[in-house]
Design an enzyme around this catalytic site. Structure first.
Site, PDB file in Angstrom:
ATOM      1  N   GLU A 158       0.796  -1.225   0.000  1.00 38.25           N
ATOM      2  CA  GLU A 158       0.000   0.000   0.000  1.00 38.25           C
ATOM      3  C   GLU A 158       0.834   1.284   0.000  1.00 38.25           C
ATOM      4  O   GLU A 158       0.838   2.030   0.986  1.00 38.25           O
ATOM      5  CB  GLU A 158      -0.960   0.007   1.203  1.00 38.25           C
ATOM      6  N   GLU A 342      -5.289  -8.746   1.075  1.00 37.22           N
ATOM      7  CA  GLU A 342      -5.932  -8.362   2.333  1.00 37.22           C
ATOM      8  C   GLU A 342      -7.402  -8.103   2.085  1.00 37.22           C
ATOM      9  O   GLU A 342      -7.765  -7.469   1.091  1.00 37.22           O
ATOM     10  CB  GLU A 342      -5.341  -7.060   2.918  1.00 37.22           C
TER      11      GLU A 342
END
Ligand code: FCB
Length: 432
Positions: A158, A342
């Site tokens: 991320e 995720e």
């Protein structure tokens, strides 16, 4: 074979923050800033996974997962960020990787899940161009040590959070609030990703390497032209800014123009950033609703919260968005393979009579798995799912108050208690 996994990250679970030669990361520093973290929590002990990893691997084995996504703590293995290796740190990941493999679980390490060595932050961190080479050197050293057993690497987790939350809103480490610095950091994170692929492949060509991007699709608050533009800007800022350079070798024009800042691109940076990846790691949690807002900076929109089903984080639950996202990404960017690296939800879990009945989490999981398999049936190349997270853990600026685990952690005793969702996931994997 479909990859069924669970995901964690080093700073959120390991603890042992000052043991066996580990040096501070930017999160050790940031958690000491008064008011930065709810309740003043920090990752000093976390889930004590550094000492309890065998028990945690046993839990994964009981769940029946065939893959474990974890991250390597850079300051544990190279305390100064560059230069000498801390053998005790390497030994820990050797034990973890071997322990996973002994249980039939493939290790899927992420090189960078936000815990930059503080020594490198002191030299400018991701805001300076040297960071790219620091990261490539670290990637090369890890590949040399572990690529005999690791088949799948992830470079950066991320970059959106590291760049925008770490350097623009400042709600995450290192807590800087400056658009120009945030843009520089985003570019160096992306370039570091590209160079890390080359470094890992230099050690072992057949190793698979991917990046992990979080996606937050945006819907306009109304049908007005202004709100529709707002949704496009939000999509550009959150999603395209990171996916376009990697998959299309360019930054999105609309956002570059709106920022009105030069991205510090030098020479063939964009061709390095777009070095082909073997897979995309996609993190998905929620969708956002946005409205035009003249006064917002750096882009003229703000998030609004229409009434909807929401998790304990306040994040909207909308599983069909995952199907749409997988379809859109597959056609627009054409990755070789996608893994959901995720997905999960936080709830106000209660331990009652030794049990945690987290029906909400079961329902979230069930719906998102269904959404994934709908996309797969329609042709999206999605080949795996990693639930966030194995354990309740340190949820960054929210501290320990937000529980995402399939397994409950009673922090005072460090006792692990599988929640209903863990039992559900175990059955779901078996069925498959
Ligand atoms: C993601 C992070 C992960 C975790 C989840 C809830 O943004 O990658 O570490 O905090 O959110």
């Amino acid at each position: 074979m479909f990859t069924w996994g669970v995901a964690t990250s080093a700073y959120q679970i390991e603890g042992a923050a000052f043991e066996d030669g580990r040096a501070p990361s930017i999160w050790d520093t940031f958690t000491r800033v008064p008011g930065a973290i709810i309740n003043g929590d920090n990752g000093d002990i976390a889930c004590d996974h550094y000492h309890r990893y065998e028990e945690d691997l046993d839990l994964m084995n009981w769940l029946g997962v065939n893959a474990y996504r974890f991250s390597i703590s850079w300051p544990r293995v190279i305390p100064n960020g560059v230069g000498s290796i801390n053998q005790k740190g390497i030994d820990f990941y050797d034990r973890l990787i071997d322990g996973a493999l002994e249980r039939g679980i493939e290790p899927w390490p992420t090189l960078y899940h936000w815990d930059l060595p503080q020594a490198l932050q002191d030299r400018g961190g991701w805001m300076v161009r040297e960071s790219v080479d620091w990261f490539a050197e670290y990637a090369h050293a890890m590949a040399e040590r572990f690529s005999d057993r690791v088949k799948n690497w992830m470079t950066i987790n991320e970059p959106f959070c590291s760049a925008w939350l770490g350097h623009l809103s400042g709600v995450m480490a290192p807590g800087i609030k400056n658009l120009e610095k945030a843009v520089a950091a985003s570019h160096h994170l992306l370039l570091g990703h590209g160079k890390a692929i080359l470094a890992i492949k230099d050690v072992k060509e057949s190793t698979k390497v991917g990046v992990v991007l979080n996606f937050t699709p945006a819907v306009p608050a109304s049908d007005s032209q202004e709100d529709r533009v707002a949704a496009q800007l939000a999509d550009g800022f959150d999603n395209r800014w990171f996916a376009d350079p990697i998959f299309k070798a360019s930054y999105p024009k609309d956002i570059v123009e709106a920022f009105d800042i030069d991205v510090p691109i030098v020479g063939n940076d964009l061709s390095i950033i777009s070095t082909p990846t073997d897979f995309l790691g996609m993190n998905f949690y929620f969708r956002q609703t946005v409205a035009f807002d003249e006064k917002s900076t750096p882009l003229k929109y703000r998030q609004v919260t229409p009434s909807a089903e929401r998790t304990f984080m306040g994040w909207e639950i909308h599983a069909p968005t995952l199907t749409e996202l997988l379809m859109r990404f597959s056609s627009e960017y054409q990755p070789n393979e996608i893994f959901i690296t995720e997905n999960g939800s936080a709830w106000d879990d209660q331990l009652i009579d030794g049990k945690v009945e987290d029906k909400n989490r079961v329902s979230y999981l069930e719906r998102h798995l269904e959404a994934l398999f709908v996309a797969k049936a329609k042709g999206a190349p999605v080949n795996g799912y990693f639930a966030w997270s194995l354990l309740d853990n340190f949820e960054w600026a929210y501290g320990y108050g937000k529980r995402f685990g399939l397994v409950y952690v009673d922090y005072p005793t460090q006792k692990r208690i599988p929640k209903s969702s863990a039992h559900y996931y175990r059955e779901r994997i078996k069925e498959n």
